[in-house]
Design a protein around this motif. Structure first.
Motif, mmCIF file in Angstrom:
data_model
loop_
_atom_site.group_PDB
_atom_site.id
_atom_site.type_symbol
_atom_site.label_atom_id
_atom_site.label_comp_id
_atom_site.label_asym_id
_atom_site.label_seq_id
_atom_site.Cartn_x
_atom_site.Cartn_y
_atom_site.Cartn_z
ATOM 1 N N ILE A 155 33.795 34.435 41.738
ATOM 2 C CA ILE A 155 35.200 33.882 42.630
ATOM 3 C C ILE A 155 35.645 34.378 43.443
ATOM 4 N N VAL A 156 35.565 34.408 44.900
ATOM 5 C CA VAL A 156 35.528 34.655 46.258
ATOM 6 C C VAL A 156 36.994 35.190 46.508
ATOM 7 N N HIS A 157 38.186 35.135 45.741
ATOM 8 C CA HIS A 157 39.585 35.871 46.203
ATOM 9 C C HIS A 157 40.326 35.265 44.682
ATOM 10 N N LYS A 158 41.940 36.107 44.845
ATOM 11 C CA LYS A 158 42.538 35.589 43.895
ATOM 12 C C LYS A 158 43.653 35.417 44.156
ATOM 13 N N SER A 159 44.809 34.926 43.210
ATOM 14 C CA SER A 159 46.666 35.239 43.666
ATOM 15 C C SER A 159 47.121 35.148 41.894
ATOM 16 N N VAL A 160 48.029 35.389 42.258
ATOM 17 C CA VAL A 160 48.594 35.103 41.090
ATOM 18 C C VAL A 160 49.977 34.414 40.894
ATOM 19 N N ALA A 161 51.238 34.165 40.134
ATOM 20 C CA ALA A 161 51.952 33.403 40.101
ATOM 21 C C ALA A 161 52.970 34.050 40.406
ATOM 22 N N ALA A 162 53.771 33.394 41.264
ATOM 23 C CA ALA A 162 54.950 34.055 41.986
ATOM 24 C C ALA A 162 56.535 33.053 41.569
ATOM 25 N N LEU A 163 57.236 33.508 41.144
ATOM 26 C CA LEU A 163 58.557 33.199 41.159
ATOM 27 C C LEU A 163 59.065 32.764 42.452
ATOM 28 N N ARG A 322 44.497 38.217 47.221
ATOM 29 C CA ARG A 322 43.932 39.678 46.628
ATOM 30 C C ARG A 322 42.498 39.383 47.106
ATOM 31 N N PRO A 323 41.915 40.430 47.315
ATOM 32 C CA PRO A 323 40.339 40.884 47.932
ATOM 33 C C PRO A 323 39.801 40.727 46.281
ATOM 34 N N VAL A 324 38.191 40.482 46.729
ATOM 35 C CA VAL A 324 37.702 40.319 45.347
ATOM 36 C C VAL A 324 36.984 42.503 45.399
ATOM 37 N N ASP A 325 36.732 42.292 46.945
ATOM 38 C CA ASP A 325 35.195 43.644 47.631
ATOM 39 C C ASP A 325 36.600 44.967 47.154
ATOM 40 N N THR A 326 36.013 45.797 46.793
ATOM 41 C CA THR A 326 37.154 46.888 45.889
ATOM 42 C C THR A 326 37.012 47.838 46.979
ATOM 43 N N THR A 327 36.764 47.718 48.522
ATOM 44 C CA THR A 327 36.624 48.831 49.390
ATOM 45 C C THR A 327 38.241 47.978 49.999
ATOM 46 N N VAL A 328 37.991 46.691 50.263
ATOM 47 C CA VAL A 328 39.463 45.545 50.906
ATOM 48 C C VAL A 328 40.127 46.272 49.828
ATOM 49 N N GLU A 329 40.482 45.870 48.196
ATOM 50 C CA GLU A 329 41.358 45.788 47.654
ATOM 51 C C GLU A 329 42.280 47.392 47.806
#
Length: 373
Positions: A155-163, A322-329
């Motif tokens: 999993i290289v990056h993430k997002s979530v649902a927005a209304l 949303r990044p998956v690298d903890t430092t960038v997060e």
């Protein structure tokens, strides 16, 4: 300087049309030494699915012993890859003293998946959901276990649902529950045809089951929501057009990263990120059959690993992922609203079970559709 150190000097990348990519082997065989170029601008208004492409004759990489990669991804990632690719090219040049050029193709994730299965010779695929990558696996092009071949389960990056609401939020939409209220028109794409809409559906269903409710309550709630859906566009892009251009609906279910990217481009969209939300996980994978055919596995695998470096993760964050690298997060944490309960597709059984339970013909979504008419 090592391969994974941050680099900044860009080197121009090459893009190829679908026709060029299908014809590459033929051209290489019969027109070696002949160079021709054709610039094709295939653009439609307000669409990022139609990149400018360049078609050439024999590959410069083939002549020089350098390497060429074909990246196939979905539309909204393009802005990030345009920044990431030059950084990788410079790093590879410094590490291997070898030039790497890129063919790039961007479009709807489902369409891109079908193109790869039908013969688009992608070396790396970065798609909207693991279900699409698994379709390429089932076609025999990606070996099982690809999730373990890259960091973070690929999993290289993430997002979530927005209304996304109308200006001033006149219907006072704040939570998933508000979408089931009488008089609220909800815009979402058809999950039978759209990968993004599958995430939307899981967000709706999981807002009940991941907060203590059972499937019966989730079915009742989701059926009420789809009674409020006036049309079912084919994909997320068409759903956005229905909401923004045609003015239909009170709320649009969309990716958070799309909303944030629109804000960067000067378009402020009022939106709410529900406290209970689906983690929209976007995978990347090497296409084994193609890299072995092209002899570029080393570069393809290195490029995938590069996507998980802080340098690349910052570029994904800049366009709203949303990044998956903890430092960038940690660096960009204030960019994203907090989510109280974040669940994943795996929490809902994994994509094979999800597809069978919800989206196969005659499964739950078809029953919801029948009950919402």
């Amino acid at each position: 300087m090592g391969l994974w150190q941050q680099v900044t000097q860009p080197i121009a990348s090459k893009t190829r049309s679908w026709f060029e990519l299908k014809s590459r082997n033929f051209v290489s065989l019969f027109l070696v030494g002949v160079s021709l170029s054709l610039a094709i601008a295939s653009c439609s208004p307000n669409s990022s699915n139609s990149p400018t492409t360049t078609a050439g004759g024999s590959s410069p990489a083939a002549k020089t012993g350098d390497v060429q990669l074909t990246l196939v991804s979905y539309a909204v990632t393009r802005a990030a890859y345009e920044k990431i690719i030059p950084q990788f090219q410079q790093a590879w040049k410094q590490e291997k003293n070898q030039n790497v050029t890129f063919n790039q193709s961007y479009g709807g994730s489902g369409s891109q998946t079908r193109a790869v299965v039908d013969g688009l010779e992608a070396d790396v695929v970065a798609l909207a959901l693991a279900l699409d990558t698994k379709k390429i696996e089932k076609a025999g092009l990606i070996q099982p276990g690809w999730e373990t071949e890259a960091p973070n389960n690929a999993i290289v990056h993430k997002s979530v649902a927005a209304l996304v609401t109308r200006k001033g939020n006149p219907k006072a939409i704040k939570t998933w529950a508000d979408l089931a209220k009488d008089g609220v028109a909800v815009i979402t794409a058809n999950p039978k045809t759209s990968g993004g809409a599958r995430w939307n559906f899981l967000g709706l269903w999981g807002s009940i089951t991941q907060a203590g409710g059972d499937d019966a309550k989730a079915l009742d709630y989701t059926t009420k929501v789809f009674k409020n859906v006036p049309v079912l566009p084919r994909d997320a892009r068409e759903a956005s057009d229905v909401f923004f251009k045609q003015g239909q609906g009170d709320v649009l279910i969309n990716y958070e990263n799309e909303v944030l990217l629109a804000k960067q481009n000067g378009q402020e969209l009022p939106y709410v990120v529900p406290d209970v939300n689906i983690s929209i996980d976007n995978p990347v994978a090497v296409v084994d059959t193609n890299v072995d055919k092209h002899g570029n596995r080393e570069a393809a695998e290195a490029f995938v690993k590069f996507l998980f470096t802080p340098a690349a993760q910052r570029e994904f964050a800049k366009v709203g992922f949303r990044p998956v690298d903890t430092t960038v997060e940690k660096e960009v944490a204030n960019q994203y609203p907090p989510v109280k309960t974040l669940f994943t597709a795996q929490d809902m059984g994994g994509w094979d079970d999800i597809q069978q339970k919800f989206f196969e013909d005659g499964a739950i979504f078809d029953k919801i559709q029948a009950g919402s008419r």
